[in-house]
Design a protein around this motif. Sequence first.
Motif, PDB file in Angstrom:
ATOM      1  N   LYS A  76     -52.453 -25.118  42.739  1.00  0.00           N
ATOM      2  CA  LYS A  76     -51.511 -26.034  43.412  1.00  0.00           C
ATOM      3  C   LYS A  76     -52.096 -26.591  44.700  1.00  0.00           C
ATOM      4  O   LYS A  76     -51.721 -27.688  45.131  1.00  0.00           O
TER       5      LYS A  76
ATOM      6  N   SER B 194     -39.527 -24.732  42.601  1.00  0.00           N
ATOM      7  CA  SER B 194     -40.731 -24.016  42.204  1.00  0.00           C
ATOM      8  C   SER B 194     -40.464 -22.720  41.466  1.00  0.00           C
ATOM      9  O   SER B 194     -39.486 -22.029  41.713  1.00  0.00           O
ATOM     10  N   THR B 195     -41.394 -22.399  40.559  1.00  0.00           N
ATOM     11  CA  THR B 195     -41.413 -21.065  39.968  1.00  0.00           C
ATOM     12  C   THR B 195     -42.278 -20.141  40.840  1.00  0.00           C
ATOM     13  O   THR B 195     -42.584 -19.030  40.443  1.00  0.00           O
ATOM     14  N   GLY B 196     -42.728 -20.611  41.978  1.00  0.00           N
ATOM     15  CA  GLY B 196     -43.409 -19.725  42.935  1.00  0.00           C
ATOM     16  C   GLY B 196     -44.650 -20.300  43.576  1.00  0.00           C
ATOM     17  O   GLY B 196     -44.747 -20.401  44.799  1.00  0.00           O
ATOM     18  N   ASN B 197     -45.617 -20.688  42.776  1.00  0.00           N
ATOM     19  CA  ASN B 197     -46.893 -21.122  43.354  1.00  0.00           C
ATOM     20  C   ASN B 197     -46.799 -22.442  44.121  1.00  0.00           C
ATOM     21  O   ASN B 197     -47.432 -22.598  45.168  1.00  0.00           O
TER      22      ASN B 197
ATOM     23  N   PHE C 207     -35.501 -22.801  36.832  1.00  0.00           N
ATOM     24  CA  PHE C 207     -36.331 -23.797  37.512  1.00  0.00           C
ATOM     25  C   PHE C 207     -35.850 -25.224  37.231  1.00  0.00           C
ATOM     26  O   PHE C 207     -35.807 -26.077  38.114  1.00  0.00           O
TER      27      PHE C 207
ATOM     28  N   PRO D  19     -52.793 -23.331  30.779  1.00  0.00           N
ATOM     29  CA  PRO D  19     -51.359 -23.077  30.593  1.00  0.00           C
ATOM     30  C   PRO D  19     -50.549 -24.332  30.907  1.00  0.00           C
ATOM     31  O   PRO D  19     -50.981 -25.157  31.718  1.00  0.00           O
ATOM     32  N   VAL D  20     -49.387 -24.435  30.293  1.00  0.00           N
ATOM     33  CA  VAL D  20     -48.519 -25.592  30.547  1.00  0.00           C
ATOM     34  C   VAL D  20     -47.115 -25.115  30.914  1.00  0.00           C
ATOM     35  O   VAL D  20     -46.518 -24.308  30.204  1.00  0.00           O
TER      36      VAL D  20
ATOM     37  N   ALA E 251     -46.031 -29.273  33.174  1.00  0.00           N
ATOM     38  CA  ALA E 251     -46.969 -30.177  32.478  1.00  0.00           C
ATOM     39  C   ALA E 251     -47.725 -31.157  33.380  1.00  0.00           C
ATOM     40  O   ALA E 251     -48.369 -32.068  32.889  1.00  0.00           O
TER      41      ALA E 251
ATOM     42  N   ASN F 250     -50.298 -30.262  35.382  1.00  0.00           N
ATOM     43  CA  ASN F 250     -51.716 -29.954  35.525  1.00  0.00           C
ATOM     44  C   ASN F 250     -52.560 -30.428  34.349  1.00  0.00           C
ATOM     45  O   ASN F 250     -53.621 -31.003  34.543  1.00  0.00           O
TER      46      ASN F 250
ATOM     47  N   ALA G 208     -44.342 -18.106  36.083  1.00  0.00           N
ATOM     48  CA  ALA G 208     -44.861 -19.392  36.566  1.00  0.00           C
ATOM     49  C   ALA G 208     -44.579 -20.521  35.579  1.00  0.00           C
ATOM     50  O   ALA G 208     -44.398 -21.670  35.975  1.00  0.00           O
TER      51      ALA G 208
ATOM     52  N   ILE H 242     -40.298 -22.549  31.989  1.00  0.00           N
ATOM     53  CA  ILE H 242     -39.757 -23.896  32.181  1.00  0.00           C
ATOM     54  C   ILE H 242     -39.353 -24.466  30.826  1.00  0.00           C
ATOM     55  O   ILE H 242     -40.131 -24.430  29.874  1.00  0.00           O
TER      56      ILE H 242
ATOM     57  N   GLU I 278     -52.780 -13.915  37.210  1.00  0.00           N
ATOM     58  CA  GLU I 278     -51.365 -13.654  36.940  1.00  0.00           C
ATOM     59  C   GLU I 278     -51.073 -13.917  35.463  1.00  0.00           C
ATOM     60  O   GLU I 278     -51.882 -14.585  34.770  1.00  0.00           O
TER      61      GLU I 278
ATOM     62  N   ALA J  74     -49.215 -15.932  33.588  1.00  0.00           N
ATOM     63  CA  ALA J  74     -49.300 -17.312  33.056  1.00  0.00           C
ATOM     64  C   ALA J  74     -50.756 -17.733  32.887  1.00  0.00           C
ATOM     65  O   ALA J  74     -51.117 -18.419  31.929  1.00  0.00           O
TER      66      ALA J  74
ATOM     67  N   THR K 240     -55.172 -20.210  36.265  1.00  0.00           N
ATOM     68  CA  THR K 240     -54.489 -21.024  37.271  1.00  0.00           C
ATOM     69  C   THR K 240     -54.091 -20.307  38.555  1.00  0.00           C
ATOM     70  O   THR K 240     -53.968 -20.933  39.602  1.00  0.00           O
ATOM     71  N   GLY K 241     -53.869 -18.982  38.495  1.00  0.00           N
ATOM     72  CA  GLY K 241     -53.394 -18.291  39.698  1.00  0.00           C
ATOM     73  C   GLY K 241     -53.854 -16.840  39.774  1.00  0.00           C
ATOM     74  O   GLY K 241     -54.120 -16.193  38.754  1.00  0.00           O
TER      75      GLY K 241
END
Length: 415
Positions: free
Chosen positions: A110, A133-136, A183, A236-237, A240, A242, A299, A302, A346, A348, A376-377
């Motif tokens: 992010k 946000s889901t967090g990040n 979310f 990961p999606v 959507a 990214n 994350a 959604i 993480e 996700a 991604t994280g």
Amino acid sequence: MMWSRLQCIGCGKSWPLAEERYQCKECGDLLEVVYDLPVLSKQIDRSAWEKRRFGVWRYRELIPVGNNRTEITLGEGGTNLYECKRLGEELGLPHLYVKNEGENPTGSFKDRGMTVGVTRALEIGVRTVVCASTGNTSASLAAYTARAGLRCVVLIPTGKIAFGKLAQAMIHGALVVQVQGNFDEALNLVFQLCRRHKEAYLLNSVNPFRLEGQKTLAYEVWEQSMGTEPDVLVTPVGNAGNISAIWKGFSELNSLGFLEKLPRLFGVQAEGAAPIAESVKKGRKDIIMKDAPETIATAIRIGAPISWKKALRAIYGSNGGAEIVSDEEILTAQRLLARYEGLFVEPASASPIAALKKMLNAGMISRSDRIVCVATGHGLKDPDAVTHTYEPPLEIKAELSEIEKLLGVVEVPVR
Ligand code: F0G
């Protein structure tokens, strides 16, 4: 920049960049920044890129904000691309790589978008920025707005985001608001807020400027794999943004004539939150939103991904595909990556690894493919996902004989 503008992905209508909007005034569809690439290609000096720090702002000619002094930066991007020999051997994939986005300043991809989005917020003179946000996203926005001296409001689903991410948003001084619901409901509320109050600037990935930062992941992968460019990229999606940004990055490189070949893009979603992957598997051009998304990979929990159209364009346009993985498969992949490669991600972020075997068995990818998975994280974002899944550590008295006894009976796994 004269050679860039905002364009609707639906009806194609365009506006000057200076005009502040997130959606098309005519048809309501999403916008994207488009460039006059033939003109830009004459201005880009690749040897100048090589002299700059490896990261988002190295590619400043292809980023529509900032002037080399005004950027709000924490040194984002420039993450490592790891060759994963041991994991690749385990999975039967000899050319496996992981782009480790957990190395970004707040621990996720992010930051690539937020350095650009928050710089834009300052340029247009807003004082308050907002996201759901889901967090990040909230962790990253909170950090970048702290550096910029802007007010930050983040809406998160009550009790549903990982603890590390919540701590980040809190320490950076954001106003953290829990919204009863998921979310998708929080994002809906943010939209309503920003429509009514123009002074609140929306920094979810529907904001096209954020994606201009995120697309640099593709530029970096291209530079890191010069001569051996990937055949396949798996990511990961969730909402959507990214996968859309990554495709935009590769497509631009291709139009500039820099790329040997375009990779095929694959999006991975978790069972229970897979509206895009379900559609792709059926070859559909639309998606059916999910009301109550559920997965351990918080994350990407959604059900109504806002950038679904851009994601389908990335997947179909690259001749790629999509896969769905269970929570159990995600946790297994998370463990494999940690134990075979020393990379702690993480849940996700482990979903692409979880998808590889399935994709191979289904003939979606082949053993000889060069594959890049986007992690991604960082795993420390969500330690509960690990500690809740494993036995607690053994406990002994502080005596040598105790540890000796233990080593005699407990097998320490050879990895
Ligand atoms: N991986 C991680 C670790 C994420 O935090 C996200 C999205 C994704 C993948 C999916 O990216 O939404 O662009 O498809 N997290 C957002 C958030 C939704 O609020 O932090 P996407």
